[in-house]
Write a protein that holds these residues in place. Structure first.
Motif, PDB file in Angstrom:
ATOM      1  N   TYR A   1     -39.625 -29.829 -15.561  1.00  0.00           N
ATOM      2  CA  TYR A   1     -40.453 -30.927 -15.792  1.00  0.00           C
ATOM      3  C   TYR A   1     -39.765 -32.158 -16.443  1.00  0.00           C
ATOM      4  N   GLU A   2     -39.072 -31.746 -17.379  1.00  0.00           N
ATOM      5  CA  GLU A   2     -38.137 -32.711 -18.074  1.00  0.00           C
ATOM      6  C   GLU A   2     -36.912 -32.719 -17.389  1.00  0.00           C
ATOM      7  N   ARG A   3     -36.320 -33.913 -17.448  1.00  0.00           N
ATOM      8  CA  ARG A   3     -34.618 -34.240 -16.652  1.00  0.00           C
ATOM      9  C   ARG A   3     -33.805 -33.355 -17.731  1.00  0.00           C
ATOM     10  N   GLY A   4     -33.023 -32.531 -16.946  1.00  0.00           N
ATOM     11  CA  GLY A   4     -32.115 -31.592 -17.811  1.00  0.00           C
ATOM     12  C   GLY A   4     -32.906 -30.609 -18.819  1.00  0.00           C
ATOM     13  N   GLY A   5     -34.155 -30.515 -18.400  1.00  0.00           N
ATOM     14  CA  GLY A   5     -34.867 -29.529 -19.454  1.00  0.00           C
ATOM     15  C   GLY A   5     -34.668 -28.112 -19.450  1.00  0.00           C
ATOM     16  N   ILE A   6     -33.761 -27.477 -18.461  1.00  0.00           N
ATOM     17  CA  ILE A   6     -33.524 -26.206 -18.333  1.00  0.00           C
ATOM     18  C   ILE A   6     -32.085 -25.803 -18.549  1.00  0.00           C
ATOM     19  N   HIS A   7     -31.479 -25.080 -19.366  1.00  0.00           N
ATOM     20  CA  HIS A   7     -30.085 -24.987 -19.612  1.00  0.00           C
ATOM     21  C   HIS A   7     -30.053 -23.532 -19.692  1.00  0.00           C
ATOM     22  N   VAL A   8     -29.236 -22.886 -18.539  1.00  0.00           N
ATOM     23  CA  VAL A   8     -29.132 -21.422 -18.634  1.00  0.00           C
ATOM     24  C   VAL A   8     -27.710 -20.927 -18.128  1.00  0.00           C
ATOM     25  N   LEU A   9     -27.630 -19.572 -18.386  1.00  0.00           N
ATOM     26  CA  LEU A   9     -26.654 -18.953 -17.972  1.00  0.00           C
ATOM     27  C   LEU A   9     -27.152 -18.126 -16.992  1.00  0.00           C
ATOM     28  N   VAL A  10     -26.631 -17.957 -15.722  1.00  0.00           N
ATOM     29  CA  VAL A  10     -26.840 -17.126 -14.556  1.00  0.00           C
ATOM     30  C   VAL A  10     -25.817 -16.031 -14.487  1.00  0.00           C
ATOM     31  N   GLY A  11     -26.128 -14.715 -15.079  1.00  0.00           N
ATOM     32  CA  GLY A  11     -25.029 -13.643 -14.475  1.00  0.00           C
ATOM     33  C   GLY A  11     -24.996 -13.044 -13.181  1.00  0.00           C
ATOM     34  N   LEU A  12     -23.975 -12.881 -12.661  1.00  0.00           N
ATOM     35  CA  LEU A  12     -23.783 -12.039 -11.207  1.00  0.00           C
ATOM     36  C   LEU A  12     -23.007 -10.711 -11.377  1.00  0.00           C
ATOM     37  N   ASP A  13     -23.437  -9.690 -10.531  1.00  0.00           N
ATOM     38  CA  ASP A  13     -22.670  -8.414 -10.531  1.00  0.00           C
ATOM     39  C   ASP A  13     -21.751  -8.507  -9.582  1.00  0.00           C
ATOM     40  N   GLU A  14     -21.023  -7.284  -9.418  1.00  0.00           N
ATOM     41  CA  GLU A  14     -19.807  -7.392  -8.659  1.00  0.00           C
ATOM     42  C   GLU A  14     -20.156  -7.564  -7.131  1.00  0.00           C
ATOM     43  N   ASN A  15     -21.421  -7.471  -6.803  1.00  0.00           N
ATOM     44  CA  ASN A  15     -22.057  -7.407  -5.339  1.00  0.00           C
ATOM     45  C   ASN A  15     -22.419  -9.067  -5.247  1.00  0.00           C
ATOM     46  N   GLY A  16     -22.104  -9.906  -6.179  1.00  0.00           N
ATOM     47  CA  GLY A  16     -22.933 -11.375  -5.919  1.00  0.00           C
ATOM     48  C   GLY A  16     -24.313 -11.268  -6.240  1.00  0.00           C
ATOM     49  N   GLU A  17     -24.897 -10.464  -6.598  1.00  0.00           N
ATOM     50  CA  GLU A  17     -26.458 -10.449  -6.835  1.00  0.00           C
ATOM     51  C   GLU A  17     -26.689 -11.061  -8.402  1.00  0.00           C
ATOM     52  N   VAL A  18     -27.856 -11.340  -8.667  1.00  0.00           N
ATOM     53  CA  VAL A  18     -28.297 -11.820 -10.183  1.00  0.00           C
ATOM     54  C   VAL A  18     -28.326 -10.553 -10.926  1.00  0.00           C
ATOM     55  N   LYS A  19     -27.696 -10.566 -12.052  1.00  0.00           N
ATOM     56  CA  LYS A  19     -27.655  -9.662 -13.029  1.00  0.00           C
ATOM     57  C   LYS A  19     -28.735  -9.912 -14.002  1.00  0.00           C
ATOM     58  N   GLY A  20     -28.634 -11.055 -14.429  1.00  0.00           N
ATOM     59  CA  GLY A  20     -29.578 -11.621 -15.399  1.00  0.00           C
ATOM     60  C   GLY A  20     -29.532 -13.235 -15.650  1.00  0.00           C
ATOM     61  N   ILE A  21     -30.593 -13.747 -16.236  1.00  0.00           N
ATOM     62  CA  ILE A  21     -30.690 -15.047 -16.436  1.00  0.00           C
ATOM     63  C   ILE A  21     -30.911 -14.986 -18.180  1.00  0.00           C
ATOM     64  N   SER A  22     -30.050 -15.984 -18.749  1.00  0.00           N
ATOM     65  CA  SER A  22     -30.399 -16.233 -20.369  1.00  0.00           C
ATOM     66  C   SER A  22     -30.573 -17.776 -20.350  1.00  0.00           C
ATOM     67  N   PHE A  23     -31.557 -17.929 -21.364  1.00  0.00           N
ATOM     68  CA  PHE A  23     -31.662 -19.437 -21.593  1.00  0.00           C
ATOM     69  C   PHE A  23     -30.907 -19.705 -22.959  1.00  0.00           C
ATOM     70  N   ILE A  24     -30.024 -20.840 -22.911  1.00  0.00           N
ATOM     71  CA  ILE A  24     -29.399 -21.562 -23.975  1.00  0.00           C
ATOM     72  C   ILE A  24     -30.104 -22.397 -24.579  1.00  0.00           C
ATOM     73  N   ALA A  25     -30.867 -23.336 -24.009  1.00  0.00           N
ATOM     74  CA  ALA A  25     -31.862 -24.107 -24.346  1.00  0.00           C
ATOM     75  C   ALA A  25     -32.798 -24.643 -23.391  1.00  0.00           C
ATOM     76  N   ILE A  26     -34.135 -24.992 -23.950  1.00  0.00           N
ATOM     77  CA  ILE A  26     -35.157 -25.331 -22.727  1.00  0.00           C
ATOM     78  C   ILE A  26     -36.003 -26.306 -23.484  1.00  0.00           C
ATOM     79  N   LYS A  27     -36.388 -27.456 -22.956  1.00  0.00           N
ATOM     80  CA  LYS A  27     -37.147 -28.709 -23.147  1.00  0.00           C
ATOM     81  C   LYS A  27     -38.322 -28.748 -22.591  1.00  0.00           C
ATOM     82  N   GLU A  28     -38.713 -27.676 -22.035  1.00  0.00           N
ATOM     83  CA  GLU A  28     -40.170 -27.744 -20.958  1.00  0.00           C
ATOM     84  C   GLU A  28     -41.493 -27.643 -21.989  1.00  0.00           C
ATOM     85  N   THR A  29     -42.356 -27.921 -21.379  1.00  0.00           N
ATOM     86  CA  THR A  29     -43.694 -28.120 -22.366  1.00  0.00           C
ATOM     87  C   THR A  29     -43.893 -26.777 -22.896  1.00  0.00           C
TER      88      THR A  29
END
Length: 211
Positions: free
Chosen positions: A92-120
Motif C-alpha cells: 500500500y506504501e511505496r517500498g513498504g515491504i522489505h523481506v528476505l525470501v529463502g528457497l530450498d535446494e529444489n528452488g521452492e520457497v522455504k520461508g519469508i522473514s520481514f526485515i521491515a514493514i511500513k504498511e497500515t
C-alpha cells in the motif's frame, strides 16, 4: 545601501555556508554504507528462515560489486548453500515491504522473514501472519501463474485432432498455474506486494541457476 546594511547579510550568508559544510562533513564521517554487508537485520532474518546463519555472505559479481538480479537488493548464501533473496516491494506504501525470501535446494520457497514493514498497522501488517505466509511454502517458479512469467513464443495456427491441439497447448504453457493468491481482506495491495516479492525471488533464482 550602505556598508553597514550589507555586512549583516554577508555574515549570515557566511554562517549558512559554514554550517552546510559542517553538516556534509559530519554526514560523510558517520555514514555507514551497508551495501554488500551482512547486517544484524539480515542475519536475524536468515536465521528466522533456516534456524541458523553459518558463515553468511552476500554474493558478488566478478568485479566485486553486489550481485543484484532484477528487483533483488542482494542474494545471501551460507556455508551450506542455503540462499535467500533480499527484496523491497511496493505494498500500500511505496517500498513498504522489505523481506528476505529463502528457497530450498529444489528452488521452492522455504520461508519469508520481514526485515521491515511500513504498511497500515492492524491491516496491511497482517501479511506477516503465518496464516497468510503459509500459502507460499513450497511454491516454485513452475507454479507461478502464467501472467507473471515470460509468454511462450507465439505459434502458427494449425489444424488437427482435439488430442493434437491439446498436446500443443500443454507444450506451449510450461507453467501449471496451480497457485492462486489468497489476499487479506482490506489489504489487497499489501498481499500482492508480498506475492510480488516472492515471485521476484523465484524468477531471480531461476536466472541464477541458469547462469
Amino acid at each position: 545601501m550602505g556598508k553597514d546594511n550589507i555586512k549583516p547579510s554577508m555574515v549570515l550568508t557566511l554562517i549558512c555556508v559554514i554550517s552546510c559544510c559542517l553538516l556534509v562533513f559530519a554526514y560523510e564521517a558517520t555514514f555507514d554504507d551497508n551495501t554488500g554487508k551482512v547486517t544484524e537485520e539480515l542475519t536475524a532474518a536468515f536465521t528466522d528462515i533456516y534456524g541458523e546463519a553459518e558463515a553468511l555472505y552476500i554474493e558478488l559479481n566478478d568485479d566485486g560489486t553486489v550481485y543484484q538480479p532484477n528487483g533483488v537488493t542482494a542474494v545471501l548464501v551460507d556455508a551450506k548453500g542455503d540462499r535467500a533473496y533480499e527484496i523491497t516491494a511496493d505494498g500500500y506504501e511505496r517500498g513498504g515491504i522489505h523481506v528476505l525470501v529463502g528457497l530450498d535446494e529444489n528452488g521452492e520457497v522455504k520461508g519469508i522473514s520481514f526485515i521491515a514493514i511500513k504498511e497500515t498497522p492492524g491491516l496491511g501488517t497482517k501479511v506477516q501472519d503465518s496464516s497468510f505466509l503459509s500459502q507460499f511454502t513450497a511454491l516454485s517458479y513452475a507454479k507461478l501463474p502464467a501472467e507473471s512469467a515470460e509468454k511462450p513464443a507465439r505459434r502458427k495456427a494449425v489444424w488437427g485432432s482435439r488430442e493434437q491441439i491439446d498436446s500443443l497447448k500443454a507444450e506451449a504453457t510450461p507453467f501449471d498455474s496451480s497457485f492462486s493468491l489468497d489476499v487479506i481482506t482490506g489489504a489487497t495491495y499489501s498481499s500482492e506486494g508480498v506475492y510480488n516479492a516472492v515471485r521476484t525471488a523465484l524468477e531471480a533464482d531461476g536466472e541464477r541457476g541458469a547462469s
